[in-house]
Motif scaffolding. Structure first.
Motif, PDB file in Angstrom:
ATOM      1  N   ARG A  66      46.744 -46.054 -41.418  1.00 35.93           N
ATOM      2  CA  ARG A  66      45.893 -46.658 -42.091  1.00 35.93           C
ATOM      3  C   ARG A  66      45.734 -45.936 -43.475  1.00 35.93           C
ATOM      4  O   ARG A  66      45.540 -44.841 -43.417  1.00 35.93           O
ATOM      5  CB  ARG A  66      44.522 -46.745 -41.316  1.00 35.93           C
ATOM      6  N   VAL A  67      45.443 -46.824 -44.387  1.00 39.76           N
ATOM      7  CA  VAL A  67      45.511 -46.239 -45.763  1.00 39.76           C
ATOM      8  C   VAL A  67      44.244 -46.752 -46.516  1.00 39.76           C
ATOM      9  O   VAL A  67      43.764 -47.977 -46.224  1.00 39.76           O
ATOM     10  CB  VAL A  67      46.667 -46.423 -46.427  1.00 39.76           C
ATOM     11  N   ILE A  68      43.532 -45.856 -47.303  1.00 41.80           N
ATOM     12  CA  ILE A  68      42.414 -46.289 -48.115  1.00 41.80           C
ATOM     13  C   ILE A  68      42.613 -45.784 -49.570  1.00 41.80           C
ATOM     14  O   ILE A  68      43.262 -44.695 -49.891  1.00 41.80           O
ATOM     15  CB  ILE A  68      40.947 -46.103 -47.804  1.00 41.80           C
ATOM     16  N   VAL A  69      42.785 -46.745 -50.888  1.00 45.53           N
ATOM     17  CA  VAL A  69      42.550 -46.290 -52.141  1.00 45.53           C
ATOM     18  C   VAL A  69      41.270 -46.874 -52.724  1.00 45.53           C
ATOM     19  O   VAL A  69      41.215 -48.239 -52.324  1.00 45.53           O
ATOM     20  CB  VAL A  69      43.826 -46.722 -52.933  1.00 45.53           C
ATOM     21  N   VAL A 101      40.551 -50.981 -51.498  1.00 42.31           N
ATOM     22  CA  VAL A 101      41.677 -51.621 -50.694  1.00 42.31           C
ATOM     23  C   VAL A 101      42.248 -50.924 -49.354  1.00 42.31           C
ATOM     24  O   VAL A 101      42.457 -49.647 -49.395  1.00 42.31           O
ATOM     25  CB  VAL A 101      42.804 -52.051 -51.595  1.00 42.31           C
ATOM     26  N   LEU A 102      42.136 -51.507 -48.220  1.00 37.70           N
ATOM     27  CA  LEU A 102      42.629 -50.995 -46.956  1.00 37.70           C
ATOM     28  C   LEU A 102      43.790 -51.437 -46.619  1.00 37.70           C
ATOM     29  O   LEU A 102      44.140 -52.594 -46.595  1.00 37.70           O
ATOM     30  CB  LEU A 102      41.505 -51.077 -45.872  1.00 37.70           C
ATOM     31  N   ALA A 103      44.775 -50.805 -46.010  1.00 34.89           N
ATOM     32  CA  ALA A 103      45.994 -51.194 -45.554  1.00 34.89           C
ATOM     33  C   ALA A 103      46.123 -50.702 -44.256  1.00 34.89           C
ATOM     34  O   ALA A 103      45.975 -49.421 -43.846  1.00 34.89           O
ATOM     35  CB  ALA A 103      47.060 -50.746 -46.498  1.00 34.89           C
ATOM     36  N   GLU A 104      47.009 -51.577 -43.481  1.00 38.58           N
ATOM     37  CA  GLU A 104      47.206 -50.925 -41.823  1.00 38.58           C
ATOM     38  C   GLU A 104      48.717 -51.209 -41.518  1.00 38.58           C
ATOM     39  O   GLU A 104      49.145 -52.470 -41.991  1.00 38.58           O
ATOM     40  CB  GLU A 104      46.494 -51.376 -40.834  1.00 38.58           C
ATOM     41  N   VAL A 105      49.415 -50.329 -41.253  1.00 38.44           N
ATOM     42  CA  VAL A 105      50.905 -50.617 -40.915  1.00 38.44           C
ATOM     43  C   VAL A 105      51.328 -50.153 -39.669  1.00 38.44           C
ATOM     44  O   VAL A 105      51.183 -49.082 -39.492  1.00 38.44           O
ATOM     45  CB  VAL A 105      51.924 -49.903 -42.141  1.00 38.44           C
ATOM     46  N   ARG A 106      51.797 -51.037 -38.745  1.00 37.99           N
ATOM     47  CA  ARG A 106      52.171 -50.385 -37.290  1.00 37.99           C
ATOM     48  C   ARG A 106      53.677 -50.536 -37.407  1.00 37.99           C
ATOM     49  O   ARG A 106      54.356 -51.517 -37.807  1.00 37.99           O
ATOM     50  CB  ARG A 106      51.638 -51.710 -36.335  1.00 37.99           C
ATOM     51  N   ALA A 107      54.154 -49.599 -36.391  1.00 38.82           N
ATOM     52  CA  ALA A 107      55.678 -49.066 -36.486  1.00 38.82           C
ATOM     53  C   ALA A 107      56.272 -50.356 -35.686  1.00 38.82           C
ATOM     54  O   ALA A 107      57.480 -50.745 -36.017  1.00 38.82           O
ATOM     55  CB  ALA A 107      56.038 -48.158 -35.505  1.00 38.82           C
ATOM     56  N   GLU A 108      55.687 -51.347 -34.742  1.00 40.15           N
ATOM     57  CA  GLU A 108      56.408 -52.276 -33.990  1.00 40.15           C
ATOM     58  C   GLU A 108      56.362 -53.518 -34.819  1.00 40.15           C
ATOM     59  O   GLU A 108      56.978 -54.471 -34.437  1.00 40.15           O
ATOM     60  CB  GLU A 108      55.786 -52.393 -32.689  1.00 40.15           C
ATOM     61  N   GLU A 109      55.515 -53.567 -35.828  1.00 41.59           N
ATOM     62  CA  GLU A 109      55.552 -54.814 -36.622  1.00 41.59           C
ATOM     63  C   GLU A 109      56.183 -54.749 -38.217  1.00 41.59           C
ATOM     64  O   GLU A 109      55.829 -53.736 -38.793  1.00 41.59           O
ATOM     65  CB  GLU A 109      54.071 -55.353 -36.768  1.00 41.59           C
ATOM     66  N   THR A 139      54.913 -56.333 -40.695  1.00 39.07           N
ATOM     67  CA  THR A 139      53.893 -56.473 -41.507  1.00 39.07           C
ATOM     68  C   THR A 139      52.923 -55.508 -41.922  1.00 39.07           C
ATOM     69  O   THR A 139      52.777 -54.806 -41.322  1.00 39.07           O
ATOM     70  CB  THR A 139      53.221 -58.010 -40.987  1.00 39.07           C
ATOM     71  N   ALA A 140      52.378 -55.806 -43.136  1.00 42.34           N
ATOM     72  CA  ALA A 140      50.924 -54.873 -43.378  1.00 42.34           C
ATOM     73  C   ALA A 140      49.725 -55.758 -43.460  1.00 42.34           C
ATOM     74  O   ALA A 140      49.891 -56.730 -43.836  1.00 42.34           O
ATOM     75  CB  ALA A 140      51.316 -54.209 -44.747  1.00 42.34           C
ATOM     76  N   VAL A 141      48.738 -55.205 -42.897  1.00 42.86           N
ATOM     77  CA  VAL A 141      47.594 -55.835 -43.066  1.00 42.86           C
ATOM     78  C   VAL A 141      46.621 -55.184 -44.015  1.00 42.86           C
ATOM     79  O   VAL A 141      46.597 -53.930 -44.125  1.00 42.86           O
ATOM     80  CB  VAL A 141      46.694 -55.478 -41.524  1.00 42.86           C
ATOM     81  N   LEU A 142      46.273 -56.111 -44.860  1.00 46.12           N
ATOM     82  CA  LEU A 142      45.474 -55.626 -46.122  1.00 46.12           C
ATOM     83  C   LEU A 142      44.182 -56.093 -46.063  1.00 46.12           C
ATOM     84  O   LEU A 142      43.777 -57.429 -45.458  1.00 46.12           O
ATOM     85  CB  LEU A 142      46.088 -56.152 -47.202  1.00 46.12           C
ATOM     86  N   LEU A 143      42.992 -55.579 -46.671  1.00 48.44           N
ATOM     87  CA  LEU A 143      41.763 -55.841 -46.715  1.00 48.44           C
ATOM     88  C   LEU A 143      41.252 -55.390 -48.162  1.00 48.44           C
ATOM     89  O   LEU A 143      41.425 -54.188 -48.171  1.00 48.44           O
ATOM     90  CB  LEU A 143      40.903 -55.539 -45.490  1.00 48.44           C
ATOM     91  N   ASN A 144      40.843 -56.340 -49.071  1.00 43.61           N
ATOM     92  CA  ASN A 144      40.478 -55.812 -50.197  1.00 43.61           C
ATOM     93  C   ASN A 144      39.148 -56.404 -50.439  1.00 43.61           C
ATOM     94  O   ASN A 144      38.515 -57.316 -50.288  1.00 43.61           O
ATOM     95  CB  ASN A 144      41.238 -56.872 -51.071  1.00 43.61           C
TER      96      ASN A 144
END
Length: 352
Positions: A166-169, A224-232, A234-239
């Motif tokens: 999970r990432v935030i900027v 902006v928040l981002a979530e990346v899972r190893a098995e998928e 895709t990236a989930v974003l929330l702005n």
């Protein structure tokens, strides 16, 4: 002023006392005692006090006094008051230079102490991000708009949570210590909530409550928040009212994924508005996701043209993520043709 220019300036100042006393000596010997150049020997310790220690200033003062005695004797000035007046001038300037150099030395020591404390604060607030997290290679860049500042109102963090990376900027409204305080609050809440909340919507709601308690509806944080899972793949974003990240695909195609609806910035939930909604984007091996603050895209050149981030995506081709991001940062600084007008933070996620 660059570091090289600063060092060059210090070198010039360090030699200036010697040059000044040498010039005064030559002029005095050439023109004779009638010109009255002898008191100008005091310029030597005066210039020495600009950058040197009090000991260095005192040594130049002693040298100036000896030179004054020698020239005054040669010119026969001690038969009158002129020789003693010149010595008094040199002694007075030397004493003033020694006092000034001592005070400056204490101020420099205090400044060094403050800078060391600021560096500790930087490591606490903006901790070094991991170079790898799950399937991601990570690089970060922060350029402050305030001279000598290491931290400001921009924030970033990477957390390897049970729900993925999970990432935030984000970017705090305003500047100064108040912005730093708000950034610290949001980062602290993110670091804790990233391990607890099952999805980004719940995570954003947690950050909203923390920011709202502090801001009281008057300050806000775009993020902006981002979530990346190893098995998928895709990236989930929330702005939350933040500039859209730049997605660079493995084939070189560039995209700026925008949310179906922008959520209000963190801290403004008391004013109502639509609740935040997350969305997915394709994010496969070889792709890169650049999250950044508006200090990057709003950097202007001498003609007032904004930095064309989409045209600079090719700078991220370097195999090393840190080198690629540094090349982009240098390009932003070159484009601005001087100091940035706003803090500029960039965080690069590269799917290995």
């Amino acid at each position: 002023m660059t570091t090289a220019e600063h060092e060059e300036g210090r070198l010039v100042l360090s030699w200036l006392p010697v040059v000044v006393m040498a010039v005064v000596t030559v002029v005095d010997l050439t023109a004779g005692p009638g010109v009255g150049f002898l008191p100008l020997v005091s310029l030597g310790p005066a210039f020495a006090g600009l950058i040197g220690s009090w000991r260095r200033t005192a040594s130049y003062g002693v040298a100036a006094l000896l030179l004054c005695v020698a020239l005054g004797t040669y010119d026969g000035l001690f038969d009158t008051r002129r020789g003693y007046t010149a010595m008094a001038s040199v002694a007075g300037v030397t004493l003033a230079g020694v006092i000034a150099a001592g005070m400056r030395g204490r101020r420099e020591a205090e400044l060094a102490s403050v800078r060391s404390i600021a560096e500790v604060a930087q490591r606490v607030l903006l901790r070094p991000v991991p170079r790898t997290a799950g399937p991601l290679q990570v690089a970060v860049s922060y350029t402050s708009a305030v001279a000598e500042a290491r931290i400001g109102g921009d924030l970033y963090e990477v957390v390897a949570s049970p729900y993925g990376v999970r990432v935030i900027v984000g970017d705090v409204q305003g500047k100064g210590l108040a912005a730093v305080e708000t950034a610290a609050l949001v980062l602290g809440a993110f670091r804790e909530a990233a391990h607890d909340e099952p999805d980004l919507v719940a995570l954003a709601a947690r950050l909203e409550r923390s920011a709202a308690r502090e801001a009281n509806g008057e300050k806000f944080v775009t993020a902006v928040l981002a979530e990346v899972r190893a098995e998928e793949r895709t990236a989930v974003l929330l702005n939350c009212g933040h500039p859209a990240p730049m997605l660079v695909h493995s084939d070189g195609a560039v995209d700026f994924p925008r949310p179906p609806d922008y959520a209000l910035p963190l801290g403004l939930g008391v004013h109502g508005g639509e609740p935040p909604r997350s969305f997915r984007v394709d994010f496969a091996p070889g792709d890169q996701l650049l999250l950044y603050t508006d200090g990057v895209t709003e950097a202007r050149d001498a003609d007032g043209t904004f930095f064309p981030l989409n045209e600079r995506a090719g700078l991220l081709k370097n195999p090393e993520a840190e080198a690629a991001l540094e090349a982009l940062r240098e390009d932003v600084v070159r484009h601005s043709s001087g100091p940035l007008h706003d803090d500029a933070a960039m965080l690069l996620l590269r799917y290995r």
